[in-house]
Design a protein around this motif. Structure first.
Motif, PDB file in Angstrom:
ATOM      1  N   THR A  64       6.167   1.204 -10.755  1.00  0.00           N
ATOM      2  CA  THR A  64       7.457   0.525 -10.866  1.00  0.00           C
ATOM      3  C   THR A  64       7.988   0.613 -12.299  1.00  0.00           C
ATOM      4  OG1 THR A  64       6.703  -0.962  -9.124  1.00  0.00           O
ATOM      5  CG2 THR A  64       8.656  -1.637 -10.369  1.00  0.00           C
ATOM      6  N   ASP A  81       8.946  -0.534  -2.020  1.00  0.00           N
ATOM      7  CA  ASP A  81       7.696  -1.291  -1.875  1.00  0.00           C
ATOM      8  C   ASP A  81       8.029  -2.622  -1.217  1.00  0.00           C
ATOM      9  OD1 ASP A  81       5.445  -2.833  -2.025  1.00  0.00           O
ATOM     10  OD2 ASP A  81       5.116  -2.579  -4.178  1.00  0.00           O
ATOM     11  N   GLN A 101      10.842  -7.281  -9.055  1.00  0.00           N
ATOM     12  CA  GLN A 101      10.414  -6.575 -10.264  1.00  0.00           C
ATOM     13  C   GLN A 101      11.321  -5.383 -10.551  1.00  0.00           C
ATOM     14  OE1 GLN A 101       6.423  -4.987 -10.005  1.00  0.00           O
ATOM     15  NE2 GLN A 101       6.411  -4.258 -12.125  1.00  0.00           N
ATOM     16  N   ASP A 153      10.603   4.093  -5.737  1.00  0.00           N
ATOM     17  CA  ASP A 153       9.379   3.373  -6.101  1.00  0.00           C
ATOM     18  C   ASP A 153       8.659   2.983  -4.816  1.00  0.00           C
ATOM     19  OD1 ASP A 153       7.442   1.881  -7.469  1.00  0.00           O
ATOM     20  OD2 ASP A 153       8.651   0.056  -7.381  1.00  0.00           O
TER      21      ASP A 153
HETATM   22 MG   LIG Z   1       5.059  -1.375  -8.107  1.00  0.00          MG
END
Ligand SMILES: [Mg+2]
Ligand SMILES: Nc1nc2c(ncn2[C@@H]2O[C@H](COP(=O)(O)OP(=O)(O)OP(=O)(O)O)[C@@H](O)[C@H]2O)c(=O)[nH]1
Ligand SMILES: Nc1nc2c(ncn2[C@@H]2O[C@H](COP(=O)(O)OP(=O)(O)OP(=O)(O)O)[C@@H](O)[C@H]2O)c(=O)[nH]1
Ligand SMILES: [K+]
Ligand SMILES: [Mg+2]
Lengths: 298, 289
Positions: free
Chosen positions: A115, A139, A148, A191
């Motif tokens: 990430t 994700d 995130q 990601d």
């Molecule tokens: Mg990650």
């Protein structure tokens, strides 16, 4: 720590040899033994070490070393050449698709740095290549993985495509490409969730994403501190997905980083970038020669 | 079952299997030397007999002169216990905290968490979700605030709510970053000052896929925070985490828990005997077909 660089190790071996005036095959054996220990302590996989030692020994019993006045230095030269050969040349280019967007997929074990590296690569593409990437939050498993990436996107002032955690990663990836086309984003960086190379379901999911979006690059993100297992991981991901390159993270630490050699040896794929910190501008082109010296502790 | 002979080939393979398990080449060479002597002494001929000897030797390296009680958490029964969780980036600190909170909660303890990672994107939200999963409260401030202040806050709240255990998350940091290690030492000092006898446990989280660098992690984190135990994560993969042998042997830090997955139940008490057998099982099980 207990780890000595190869130069010091060979120096103490050499002390026993000098005085005798001539280097024997036994001396060469002792020197290659030190090389083996140094590589193993640096976490180079034992099978990779075995192959390397065989080649180094073959060269070292030749004139190059045995008839040299400075056999220790000659051994180091041979070792460095063999390592550099294995590491390959420098290669930090990123593919450009004929018709945009260029699609990059980030894969790897849990916690490797995918990430963060997604953000770093996007930043790199904008700064160095004047591109406008779209980040994709595929994700849906790790708690707060979407938050995130969204935070990373905010920090960079870049768009993040997400559909929360109820959507299917394959659909997320496909829709992201559509959005990128509409919004004229020339790069899409996907990601994906961290997964074990032995988790068949999740490895299949990566296959499905690949089939759906036909990425131009698939990067394995690998932690530089990885030990002997690096070969299993890299081999599995490569067999499943046919990687195009590797990003080695956390090289700002004090690890020798032998995983670099292992990964390179089993995949033959170039390590393109090095993660040098937690911040989004801490991504560098990977330098193979520097890595060889680092692994040897010199 | 057929067993093979214990000869030079066997020892060479054993050496490779243990190196492949990240035990570390120096530890492995010492072990193999000792084993060779033992095999001579006991006149051992095939691999059926050697299994226990290898296990014993490995457990010896692991425990040294210590007793086998070291895996237990040392928490107070009567008042607040504080657990500080530390480690390098991405090893599984936050996840392990969620799992441990769940376990302690199941044991009937009143558990709280403090979101001491104020740096990494999404770290606070992540701990929040783990708090929900475990059914425990999370004390937090905004991203970018001072971690020592968050922990201070956490302790105040834990005291006022009569919590039994406060588990403190911290940001991942590489052990060679002196400033970040100082920051961690400061967090520990706050805990020491606010709760006499605390922290009752300082758990270093190690990723089983890590190689020899784990020894340097254990050493440096111990210097900064006096680590009392290890959580060895990601053992559900193919990595074996053999470096904890050297860590136990050289630094006397025991493993307390192992992480075996990403779900809330995937944390188990460490079992040294099962662990060391796992380090070389591949070698023998291949024989016993
Ligand atoms: Mg990650
Ligand atoms: N020091 C340092 N830390 C890094 C680097 N790259 C990533 N990190 C840190 O490593 C940790 C894990 O990074 P993530 O980007 O969350 O890793 P991930 O692979 O996405 O993790 P999962 O999604 O859980 O599989 C975070 O604390 C990052 O800040 C690096 O190059 N250097
Ligand atoms: N397979 C497996 N994955 C794990 C285990 N423990 C943690 N993980 C995964 O590893 C990744 C990183 O876990 P975190 O708990 O975020 O690690 P951390 O040490 O808090 O990371 P930072 O705060 O970024 O330093 C996540 O994807 C977790 O789901 C485990 O025992 N097995
Ligand atoms: K890792
Ligand atoms: Mg964390």
């Amino acid at each position: 720590m207990a780890f000595e660089g190869l130069a010091e190790r060979l120096q103490s071996t050499m002390k026993k040899i000098t005085g005798k005036g001539k280097v024997s095959e036994q001396d060469v054996k002792e020197m290659t033994r030190e090389v083996r220990l140094a590589l193993l302590e640096a976490d180079v996989n034992f099978k990779v070490v075995k192959d390397l030692i065989k080649r180094i020994k073959e060269r070292a019993v030749g004139q190059e070393v045995m008839e040299s006045l400075t056999p220790g230095q000659q051994v180091i030269k041979v070792v460095k050449e063999e390592l550099s050969e294995l590491m390959g040349g420098e290669q930090s280019k990123i593919a450009v698709a004929d018709r945009p967007p260029t699609v990059i997929m980030m894969v790897g074990l849990q916690g490797a740095g995918k990430t963060t590296t997604t953000g770093k690569l996007a930043n790199h593409l904008r700064k160095k290549h004047n591109r406008s990437p779209l980040l994709v939050a595929a994700d849906v498993y790790r708690p707060a993985a979407v938050d995130q990436l969204e935070t990373v996107g905010q920090q960079l002032g870049m768009p993040v495509f997400s559909k929360g955690t109820d959507a299917n990663p394959v659909d997320i990836a496909k829709e992201a490409i559509e959005q990128a086309k509409n919004e004229h984003n020339d790069y899409v960086i996907i990601d994906t969730a961290g997964r074990l190379h032995v988790d068949e379901n999740l490895m299949d999911e990566l296959d499905q994403i690949k089939a759906a979006v036909k990425p131009d690059e698939i990067f394995l993100v690998a932690d530089a501190m990885t030990g002997q297992d690096a070969v299993n991981v890299a081999e599995s991901f490569n067999e499943q997905l046919e990687l195009s390159g590797v990003v080695l993270t956390k090289l700002d630490g004090d690890t020798r980083g032998g995983a670099a050699l292992s990964i390179r040896a089993v995949t033959g794929k170039p390590i393109k970038f090095a993660g040098m910190g937690e911040k989004l501008d801490q991504l560098e082109a990977f330098h193979p020669e520097g890595m060889a010296s680092r692994i040897l502790g010199m | 079952a057929r067993y093979r002979k214990v000869d030079e080939d066997f020892f060479e393979e054993l050496e490779e299997v243990l190196i492949a398990a990240d035990v570390g080449v120096n530890t492995v060479m010492d072990l193999v030397d000792e084993l060779k002597m033992e095999v001579k002494r006991q006149n051992i001929k095939d691999t059926k007999e050697i299994k226990d000897v290898i296990s014993e030797k490995l457990v010896d390296i692991y425990y040294g002169d210590d007793d086998e009680e070291v895996e237990q958490l040392h928490l107070r029964d009567d008042e607040l216990s504080v657990i500080l969780v530390v480690g390098v980036n991405g090893v599984g600190k936050t996840t392990s905290i969620g799992k441990l909170a769940h376990q302690l909660q199941q044991d009937g303890k009143n558990v709280m968490l403090a979101a001491g990672d104020t740096f990494r994107a999404g770290a606070i939200e992540q701990l929040d979700i783990w708090g929900e999963r475990a059914g425990v409260d999370v004390i937090k401030q905004s991203e970018g605030s001072d971690p020592a202040a968050v922990i201070y806050d956490g302790i105040k709240s834990a005291k006022s709510r009569n919590a039994d255990v406060l588990i403190c998350d911290t940001a991942g940091r590489l052990q060679n970053k002196v400033n970040l290690m100082n920051e961690l030492a400061k967090v520990k000092r706050v805990i020491e000052r606010e709760v006499p006898g605390a922290p009752h446990e300082v758990l270093l989280v190690l990723d089983a896929t890590t190689g020899q660098n784990a020894l340097s992690q254990a050493k440096t984190f111990s210097d900064a925070t006096d680590v009392s135990g290890i959580v060895l994560t990601k053992l559900d993969g193919t990595a074996k985490g053999g470096i904890v042998l050297a860590i136990r042997n050289e630094l006397q830090i025991p493993v307390k828990f192992v992480g075996l997955g990403e779900q809330v139940e995937d944390l188990e008490q460490f079992d040294a005997h099962a662990f060391v057998y796992g380090l070389f099982a591949d070698l023998l099980e291949g024989d016993e077909e």
